[in-house]
Motif scaffolding. Structure first.
Motif, short mmCIF file in Angstrom:
data_model
loop_
_atom_site.label_atom_id
_atom_site.label_comp_id
_atom_site.label_asym_id
_atom_site.label_seq_id
_atom_site.Cartn_x
_atom_site.Cartn_y
_atom_site.Cartn_z
N SER A 161 0.83 -1.21 0.00
CA SER A 161 0.00 0.00 0.00
C SER A 161 0.86 1.26 0.00
O SER A 161 0.53 2.25 -0.66
N VAL A 162 1.99 1.21 0.69
CA VAL A 162 2.91 2.36 0.71
C VAL A 162 3.47 2.60 -0.68
O VAL A 162 3.47 3.73 -1.19
N VAL A 163 3.93 1.54 -1.33
CA VAL A 163 4.50 1.67 -2.67
C VAL A 163 3.44 2.11 -3.67
O VAL A 163 3.67 2.99 -4.50
N LEU A 164 2.26 1.52 -3.60
CA LEU A 164 1.18 1.86 -4.52
C LEU A 164 0.77 3.32 -4.39
O LEU A 164 0.59 4.02 -5.40
N LEU A 165 0.65 3.81 -3.18
CA LEU A 165 0.28 5.20 -2.96
C LEU A 165 1.37 6.14 -3.47
O LEU A 165 1.08 7.17 -4.09
N LEU A 166 2.62 5.77 -3.24
CA LEU A 166 3.73 6.61 -3.71
C LEU A 166 3.81 6.63 -5.24
O LEU A 166 4.00 7.68 -5.85
N LEU A 167 3.63 5.47 -5.87
CA LEU A 167 3.72 5.39 -7.33
C LEU A 167 2.53 6.03 -8.04
O LEU A 167 2.69 6.63 -9.10
N THR A 168 1.34 5.88 -7.47
CA THR A 168 0.15 6.40 -8.16
C THR A 168 -0.12 7.87 -7.88
O THR A 168 -0.48 8.61 -8.78
N LEU A 169 0.04 8.30 -6.63
CA LEU A 169 -0.29 9.69 -6.28
C LEU A 169 0.91 10.50 -5.82
O LEU A 169 0.79 11.70 -5.57
N GLY A 170 2.05 9.83 -5.65
CA GLY A 170 3.23 10.55 -5.17
C GLY A 170 3.10 11.00 -3.73
O GLY A 170 3.72 11.97 -3.31
N ARG A 171 2.31 10.28 -2.95
CA ARG A 171 2.04 10.63 -1.55
C ARG A 171 2.65 9.62 -0.60
O ARG A 171 2.81 8.45 -0.91
N ILE A 172 2.96 10.09 0.60
CA ILE A 172 3.50 9.26 1.66
C ILE A 172 2.35 8.67 2.47
O ILE A 172 1.42 9.39 2.84
N ALA A 173 2.42 7.40 2.77
CA ALA A 173 1.34 6.71 3.49
C ALA A 173 1.54 6.83 5.00
O ALA A 173 1.85 5.86 5.68
N GLY A 174 1.34 8.02 5.52
CA GLY A 174 1.35 8.24 6.95
C GLY A 174 -0.08 8.45 7.41
O GLY A 174 -0.76 9.38 6.96
N GLY B 27 -2.03 11.07 19.23
CA GLY B 27 -2.39 12.14 18.30
C GLY B 27 -1.54 13.38 18.51
O GLY B 27 -1.04 13.98 17.55
N PHE B 28 -1.33 13.76 19.76
CA PHE B 28 -0.47 14.91 20.08
C PHE B 28 0.96 14.65 19.63
O PHE B 28 1.61 15.50 19.03
N GLY B 29 1.43 13.44 19.89
CA GLY B 29 2.80 13.09 19.50
C GLY B 29 3.02 13.09 18.00
O GLY B 29 4.08 13.52 17.52
N THR B 30 2.02 12.66 17.25
CA THR B 30 2.18 12.66 15.79
C THR B 30 2.23 14.08 15.24
O THR B 30 2.96 14.35 14.29
N ARG B 31 1.49 14.98 15.86
CA ARG B 31 1.55 16.38 15.41
C ARG B 31 2.89 17.00 15.83
O ARG B 31 3.51 17.73 15.07
N LEU B 32 3.33 16.70 17.04
CA LEU B 32 4.60 17.22 17.53
C LEU B 32 5.78 16.70 16.71
O LEU B 32 6.70 17.43 16.39
N GLY B 33 5.73 15.41 16.35
CA GLY B 33 6.81 14.79 15.60
C GLY B 33 6.66 14.88 14.10
O GLY B 33 7.42 14.27 13.36
N SER B 34 5.67 15.62 13.64
CA SER B 34 5.42 15.79 12.19
C SER B 34 5.26 14.45 11.48
O SER B 34 5.77 14.25 10.38
N CYS C 217 3.64 10.03 11.95
CA CYS C 217 3.37 8.88 12.82
C CYS C 217 4.29 7.72 12.47
O CYS C 217 5.14 7.81 11.59
N THR C 218 4.11 6.63 13.15
CA THR C 218 4.97 5.47 12.94
C THR C 218 4.86 4.94 11.52
O THR C 218 5.86 4.48 10.96
N SER C 219 3.69 4.98 10.94
CA SER C 219 3.56 4.48 9.56
C SER C 219 4.26 5.42 8.58
O SER C 219 4.92 4.96 7.64
N GLY C 220 4.11 6.70 8.77
CA GLY C 220 4.76 7.65 7.87
C GLY C 220 6.26 7.63 7.99
O GLY C 220 6.99 7.56 6.99
#
Length: 142
Positions: free
Chosen positions: A24-37, A96-103, A105-108
């Motif tokens: 899913s990460v590769v597919l999203l990057l190849l099709t839309l150029g987006r990071i799967a976070g 949620g606070f940590g993901t905003r603070l760290g710009s 999440c773990t998936s991204g």
């Protein structure tokens, strides 16, 4: 000390899950150029308009539907928690606070960022993995 149960070792489930996440990460990057976070996708689903919002909503719906498909083909999802619902809500808000603070999440950072050798993601991943190791050690052994 509390009696902690160990997590069962299921390498096949981990392999299949990892392949699906990586695909899913590769597919999203190849099709839309987006990071799967997930945190960025969820935030954008609430703030973006048009096509930006639609692909994000489709991604999030796919995440939810994957659990439904798992239950249809494999069986019930057996989730066991050792804390109350109130603690789960507090933990979710802190994440949620940590993901905003760290710009991100773990998936991204941990999946998409490391695969791109992003220095920022390497530092973020080392930080949250180190914090997880320290926290688990304190809670379970001290």
């Amino acid at each position: 000390m509390e009696n902690w149960t160990s997590t069962p070792f299921e390498p096949l489930a981990g392999l299949v899950g990892g392949l699906l996440i990586g695909s899913s990460v590769v597919l999203l990057l190849l099709t839309l150029g987006r990071i799967a976070g997930i945190s960025g996708i969820a935030a954008g689903a609430m703030t973006q308009r048009g096509i930006e919002r639609y692909w994000r909503l489709a991604f999030l719906i796919g995440v939810v539907l994957s659990a439904v498909l798992y239950m249809v083909f494999v069986g019930d999802l057996q989730v066991q928690t050792q804390v109350s619902s109130a603690w789960l809500i507090v933990a979710g808000l802190l994440v949620g606070f940590g993901t905003r603070l760290g710009s991100g999440c773990t998936s991204g950072h941990g999946v998409a960022g490391l695969s791109r050798l992003s220095p920022r993601s390497i530092v973020a991943t080392l930080t949250f993995m180190g914090a997880a190791i320290v926290t688990t050690t304190i809670i379970r052994h001290l």
